[in-house]
Structures are given as C-alpha cells and as structure tokens.
Design a protein around this motif. Sequence first.
Motif, mmCIF file in Angstrom:
data_model
loop_
_atom_site.group_PDB
_atom_site.id
_atom_site.type_symbol
_atom_site.label_atom_id
_atom_site.label_comp_id
_atom_site.label_asym_id
_atom_site.label_seq_id
_atom_site.Cartn_x
_atom_site.Cartn_y
_atom_site.Cartn_z
ATOM 1 N N SER A 85 0.825 -1.204 0.000
ATOM 2 C CA SER A 85 0.000 0.000 0.000
ATOM 3 C C SER A 85 0.862 1.258 0.000
ATOM 4 O O SER A 85 1.834 1.360 0.742
ATOM 5 N N GLU A 129 -0.764 4.024 0.636
ATOM 6 C CA GLU A 129 -1.610 4.890 1.457
ATOM 7 C C GLU A 129 -1.518 4.626 2.945
ATOM 8 O O GLU A 129 -1.777 5.517 3.749
ATOM 9 N N ARG A 130 -1.180 3.402 3.359
ATOM 10 C CA ARG A 130 -1.219 3.060 4.792
ATOM 11 C C ARG A 130 0.110 2.490 5.264
ATOM 12 O O ARG A 130 0.660 1.587 4.649
#
Length: 177
Positions: A135, A137-138
């Motif tokens: 990811s 994003e995380r």
Amino acid sequence: MAGTESPDDPPSFEEPFSGDDVEQRIYGTILQTREPTTVSAIAEQVDCDPKTARKYLGWFDDLGIVTRHDGHPTTYERNDAYFEWRRINQLAAEHSVKELQDRVRELTTRIAEYEETYDAASPAAVDAVAFAESSDERTIDEVYSDLADWATAREDRERHERARQQRTGGEREQASG
C-alpha cells in the motif's frame, strides 16, 4: 513521592486499590486477573487474611463474577461472560431501541468500509505486513490500528445487537402481558 497525593488524585499504579475496603480490593484484583489464581495469592496481593479472601471469593463465585476451579489448591479467575452479560444489560437499560438500532447501523457501515478497504471478511483474514508493504496509502501502524478498530467495531456491534434484541424482547413481553 509518598504522602503527596491529594484525595482527588488517581490512585498510584503501585497500589491502585489501597484506599478501598477489602471487598473492593479483592474485586479490583479479580478484574485484573487473567488466569486462575490461588486464594493465598489474592490475599497477599490485597493484604488481607486468606480466610477473608476466601469468603469474598465465595460470594463473587455465587454471583457469577468469578469462576472457581476446584483442585489443590482451589483457584479463581474472572468470569468474562458475567461482565459481557452485564455490559449488554447496561446498554439495554440506558438506550432506546432506536438508539441501539442506529448504533448497529453505524457500526455495520464502518465494518463494511473495512471489508471493502482490505478485501476481507474479518480483520483476522488480513496480513497486515503484506498489506502495508503493498500500500502507498497506509503504514503498518495504520493498518494495525484499522484492524484493531475493525475488531472492536465487530464486538461492539454484537453487544449492541444483543442489547437491541433484549430490549425488543422485553417490549414485546410488556405489550402482550
């Protein structure tokens, strides 16, 4: 520093129940106990006579607060089912059916968002490290935080749903009686 605490200060971490009576100290100790513990160990921890501890533990056993394990020596542990039952009853008493339904819907929405985000049916089905590595994003900490919140939301939804069912069952009984 000892002796500098005001009566309004929280209890010290070393002796959180020191100002309480013996019954409250035993109760507090049971709340913190995660495995079967002997009467003498509990008595030592709360600084009381083992006979006194045995008496209160017997009462707590009768009430379902603790589970007694016969053996040599006899041990006691916190009865998590009792506290779960108590929490559900508290929710049912303090909230209307509509409030409970609204909370179930809110939690269901949050759970569905997690299921979609992680493409999984439960937090246990997610490989947190692999997800974080794939990811952009995380971070791993955010993934673990999401998984913990997801698990908590599932447990909380179950409690609220059981409280709602209890409340609607009670209302049906009152309406028919």
